[in-house]
Design an enzyme around this catalytic site. Structure first.
Site, mmCIF file in Angstrom:
data_model
loop_
_atom_site.group_PDB
_atom_site.id
_atom_site.type_symbol
_atom_site.label_atom_id
_atom_site.label_comp_id
_atom_site.label_asym_id
_atom_site.label_seq_id
_atom_site.Cartn_x
_atom_site.Cartn_y
_atom_site.Cartn_z
ATOM 1 N N GLU A 1 -2.482 -1.644 16.810
ATOM 2 C CA GLU A 1 -2.781 -2.240 15.518
ATOM 3 C C GLU A 1 -2.922 -3.750 15.645
ATOM 4 O O GLU A 1 -2.210 -4.379 16.424
ATOM 5 C CB GLU A 1 -1.670 -1.885 14.519
ATOM 6 N N GLU B 1 -1.631 -2.742 3.577
ATOM 7 C CA GLU B 1 -0.368 -1.997 3.499
ATOM 8 C C GLU B 1 0.721 -2.922 2.980
ATOM 9 O O GLU B 1 0.737 -4.109 3.290
ATOM 10 C CB GLU B 1 0.010 -1.479 4.887
#
Length: 396
Positions: free
Chosen positions: A198, A308
């Site tokens: 990520e 997120e």
């Protein structure tokens, strides 16, 4: 009595040494480590950057990298890459104002006073309901230690060698011990075997002790159970550039109804070496060696892009932690809502292309949203607006 005094003296001596040692992302700065540090740069607010000899960086202490030969630059040059896709950011981090690391070294940010080893672990991998692989019965209730993770994201499935996007930079408000991030996920595997890499930006007071927008990377090989970490908080990522430091903040972010700042983030597998390279604004930052992974040892089976947040519900209601700019896509587009532009994947033929058969997941539309931008494809490529304020009269 003399024996007790000797033991006490020994412990004091050990404690004194421990206090004098500085903490570095990756390991403690012992005498052996100090020999690897070529230069130290003191930054504002007690932040410190150590310039490590690239061949003596702590990550090489990983058990799987004992005989690792560093790849200085990636070998790939994917077809279709456009030089004008690299964002509006003149890439600078705050520490650049105080010095630079010499060629042949890499900048490593020391752990701050508020370093908490529990932050090595992250959360569950987000599943797109579009693919019928949602793990929980309620999509927003992806819970880790009583923390709810909420998402506004898109994704694709197939076989890929990576993904990239130009991501809008903001400094969202976050409540205590919560985080807000915008990133790219490259993943493979299911359940406990999920492997991810990520990359993106986040605001995470619990990790850094401030609300700055920082460049981060993350990895795991067992769905965040025991492997992997942020940045260089554990061994694994091989850093190769002297220009960019992981975990350090950007000097410029976007302003509401004002100047917009964005940067191109990329995760890409080098087919020659098998390593997964991370790039920022076209600069190769470093790579995760292919040997670290099980499911990602060949290709990624999904790529996802989006925002997120973590909701700790500390006030007995939904958090006010913002995602992206803190404004919903329905409030307006450019200069209002945050965006991802030039969303692309790297396919198995070394080509960069738009994502196809895209799935979408917004776990709590009253709090955070996502809207595909169909109006600016000619100038911005495939993209979307996303984000939101969190708590409001609809988001309780």
């Amino acid at each position: 009595m003399m024996l007790k005094f000797t033991k006490l003296t020994s412990w004091i001596f050990i404690l004194t040494i421990s206090v004098k040692e500085g903490l570095v992302e990756g390991k403690t700065t012992t005498k052996a480590v100090n020999k690897a540090i070529i230069k130290t740069i003191k930054v504002e607010k007690e932040e410190i950057i150590d310039c490590y000899d690239i061949y003596k960086q702590p990550s090489l202490n990983h058990s799987l990298l004992s005989n690792h030969t560093i790849q200085i630059r990636p070998s790939f040059f994917p077809e279709g890459t456009k030089s004008d896709n690299l964002g509006t950011l003149r890439l600078t981090q705050t520490w650049h104002k105080y010095g630079s690391c010499p060629e042949g070294t890499i900048p490593i940010r020391r752990k701050g006073k508020n370093y908490n080893p529990t932050l090595l672990r992250k959360h569950h991998y987000p599943r797109l309901s579009h693919y019928n692989t949602l793990v929980t019965s309620q999509s927003k209730d992806i819970i880790d230690d009583y923390m709810v993770h909420e998402y506004a994201m898109i994704g694709v499935q197939g076989n890929f060698f990576g993904g990239q996007a130009k991501i809008n930079l903001w400094k969202p408000f976050t409540e205590t011990n919560e985080m807000s991030l915008s990133q790219i996920w490259v993943a493979a595997g299911e359940y406990k075997d999920v492997n991810t890499i990520e990359v993106g930006w986040h605001v995470y007071h619990g990790m850094y002790g401030d609300d700055q927008t920082r460049f981060f990377i993350y990895w795991t090989t067992d769905n965040y159970l025991s492997s992997g970490c942020y940045n260089l908080l554990c061994h694994g990522f091989v850093h190769t550039t002297s220009d960019i430091s992981l975990g350090c903040n950007f000097t410029e972010v976007s302003t509401f109804n004002g100047d917009q700042k964005d940067a191109t983030f990329s995760i890409r597998k080098d087919q020659s070496s098998g390593h997964w390279w991370v790039q920022l604004q076209g600069i190769p930052i470093g790579y995760y060696p292919g040997d670290l992974f099980t499911e990602l040892s060949k290709t990624a089976t999904s790529v996802q892009w989006g925002g997120e947040i973590v909701d700790g519900k500390s006030k007995g209601r939904h958090t006010s932690t913002q995602m992206g700019s803190g404004h919903l896509p329905s409030e307006g587009g450019l200069k209002t809502s945050s965006y991802f532009n030039w969303v692309q994947v790297f396919d198995e033929n070394n080509r960069i292309k738009d994502p196809e058969n895209v799935g979408k997941e917004v776990t709590n539309p009253n709090c955070y949203g996502l809207k595909i931008d169909n109006d600016h494809y000619a100038t911005n490529g495939y993209g979307f607006y996303y984000g939101g304020p969190g708590y409001n009269f609809k988001c309780q």
